[in-house]
Design a protein around this motif. Sequence first.
Motif, mmCIF file in Angstrom:
data_model
loop_
_atom_site.group_PDB
_atom_site.id
_atom_site.type_symbol
_atom_site.label_atom_id
_atom_site.label_comp_id
_atom_site.label_asym_id
_atom_site.label_seq_id
_atom_site.Cartn_x
_atom_site.Cartn_y
_atom_site.Cartn_z
ATOM 1 N N PHE A 55 0.824 -1.203 0.000
ATOM 2 C CA PHE A 55 0.000 0.000 0.000
ATOM 3 C C PHE A 55 0.859 1.255 0.000
ATOM 4 O O PHE A 55 1.920 1.299 0.622
ATOM 5 N N ILE A 56 0.357 2.267 -0.665
ATOM 6 C CA ILE A 56 0.847 3.632 -0.523
ATOM 7 C C ILE A 56 -0.233 4.360 0.266
ATOM 8 O O ILE A 56 -1.427 4.245 -0.042
ATOM 9 N N ASN A 57 0.166 5.101 1.307
ATOM 10 C CA ASN A 57 -0.783 5.806 2.166
ATOM 11 C C ASN A 57 -0.349 7.240 2.414
ATOM 12 O O ASN A 57 0.845 7.537 2.425
ATOM 13 N N VAL A 58 -1.336 8.089 2.628
ATOM 14 C CA VAL A 58 -1.124 9.450 3.125
ATOM 15 C C VAL A 58 -2.212 9.736 4.154
ATOM 16 O O VAL A 58 -3.260 9.090 4.167
ATOM 17 N N VAL A 59 -1.943 10.700 4.992
ATOM 18 C CA VAL A 59 -2.941 11.219 5.919
ATOM 19 C C VAL A 59 -3.063 12.704 5.623
ATOM 20 O O VAL A 59 -2.066 13.378 5.360
ATOM 21 N N SER A 60 -4.303 13.177 5.639
ATOM 22 C CA SER A 60 -4.545 14.574 5.300
ATOM 23 C C SER A 60 -5.487 15.223 6.306
ATOM 24 O O SER A 60 -6.472 14.608 6.735
ATOM 25 N N ILE A 61 -5.171 16.444 6.660
ATOM 26 C CA ILE A 61 -6.084 17.265 7.453
ATOM 27 C C ILE A 61 -6.890 18.078 6.457
ATOM 28 O O ILE A 61 -6.327 18.683 5.536
ATOM 29 N N ILE A 62 -8.211 18.052 6.638
ATOM 30 C CA ILE A 62 -9.082 18.771 5.710
ATOM 31 C C ILE A 62 -9.969 19.752 6.463
ATOM 32 O O ILE A 62 -10.087 19.690 7.682
ATOM 33 N N SER A 63 -10.606 20.601 5.689
ATOM 34 C CA SER A 63 -11.615 21.508 6.214
ATOM 35 C C SER A 63 -12.847 21.375 5.329
ATOM 36 O O SER A 63 -12.733 21.378 4.096
ATOM 37 N N THR A 64 -13.997 21.239 5.949
ATOM 38 C CA THR A 64 -15.252 21.153 5.207
ATOM 39 C C THR A 64 -16.409 21.533 6.115
ATOM 40 O O THR A 64 -16.312 21.382 7.335
ATOM 41 N N ILE A 65 -17.488 21.994 5.500
ATOM 42 C CA ILE A 65 -18.708 22.252 6.269
ATOM 43 C C ILE A 65 -19.630 21.036 6.235
ATOM 44 O O ILE A 65 -20.666 21.023 6.880
ATOM 45 N N LEU A 66 -19.225 20.014 5.485
ATOM 46 C CA LEU A 66 -20.057 18.811 5.379
ATOM 47 C C LEU A 66 -20.116 18.072 6.710
ATOM 48 O O LEU A 66 -19.075 17.859 7.345
ATOM 49 N N PRO A 67 -21.314 17.648 7.126
ATOM 50 C CA PRO A 67 -21.387 16.782 8.304
ATOM 51 C C PRO A 67 -20.805 15.407 7.970
ATOM 52 O O PRO A 67 -20.641 15.073 6.783
ATOM 53 N N PRO A 68 -20.481 14.594 8.973
ATOM 54 C CA PRO A 68 -19.811 13.320 8.730
ATOM 55 C C PRO A 68 -20.486 12.426 7.677
ATOM 56 O O PRO A 68 -19.803 11.865 6.818
ATOM 57 N N VAL A 69 -21.791 12.285 7.726
ATOM 58 C CA VAL A 69 -22.486 11.402 6.774
ATOM 59 C C VAL A 69 -22.312 11.912 5.346
ATOM 60 O O VAL A 69 -22.059 11.129 4.427
ATOM 61 N N ASP A 70 -22.425 13.208 5.143
ATOM 62 C CA ASP A 70 -22.256 13.775 3.800
ATOM 63 C C ASP A 70 -20.804 13.661 3.336
ATOM 64 O O ASP A 70 -20.537 13.412 2.162
ATOM 65 N N LEU A 71 -19.871 13.842 4.255
ATOM 66 C CA LEU A 71 -18.458 13.691 3.915
ATOM 67 C C LEU A 71 -18.180 12.248 3.475
ATOM 68 O O LEU A 71 -17.523 12.017 2.456
ATOM 69 N N VAL A 72 -18.708 11.282 4.207
ATOM 70 C CA VAL A 72 -18.535 9.874 3.838
ATOM 71 C C VAL A 72 -19.165 9.594 2.478
ATOM 72 O O VAL A 72 -18.609 8.850 1.670
ATOM 73 N N SER A 73 -20.290 10.216 2.198
ATOM 74 C CA SER A 73 -20.929 10.057 0.889
ATOM 75 C C SER A 73 -19.986 10.498 -0.225
ATOM 76 O O SER A 73 -19.829 9.797 -1.235
ATOM 77 N N VAL A 74 -19.328 11.622 -0.045
ATOM 78 C CA VAL A 74 -18.369 12.118 -1.040
ATOM 79 C C VAL A 74 -17.161 11.176 -1.116
ATOM 80 O O VAL A 74 -16.694 10.838 -2.209
#
Length: 170
Positions: A55-74
């Motif tokens: 595996f190749i992996n990265v971790v990212s800090i993001i900013s969004t106004i999406l609630p968790p369920v909507d973020l998971v949908s994306v």
Amino acid sequence: MIILGLGSNLHSSIGDRFKNINIALSFLESYKIKIIKKSNFYETPSYPNNKDPKFINVVSIISTILPPVDLVSVMLFVENKLERKRNFKNEPRTCDIDLLDYNGQVINFKYNKLDFTVPHKELPQRNFVLIPLKEIAPNWKHPKSNESIDLLIDKLSNKDKKSILKIEKY
């Protein structure tokens, strides 16, 4: 702080493992998800079957106004665009995006027949999350246990600590 983990151990029609992750991040940004910080790439053996591609992996800090369920949908939509197949657990995949932390909240929910736990329940045992996370958020603490990133890394086995390779190429 909202934290995502991204991984790939298969090529897609779009590109190699590195390109899959970069494209996934670009797709996320097209949904008004801002990438604040991204770790270097890290390579690890596949789990639980070490015979699968690495595996190749990265971790990212993001900013969004999406609630968790909507973020998971994306996130699931992006995985699908990158040809992710879900036939069985832990199979090789072109793109995997995990919601690791959502502003320190402890959340459980279902979406599309999938169960989600935030923070990710296996996060404390995952070298491919902890080591890149320390790189971009050295003061992060686990929302449930309140353990520091340093303590969580110290708890990893020596094998796990040695089996991760930082990739400088990209």
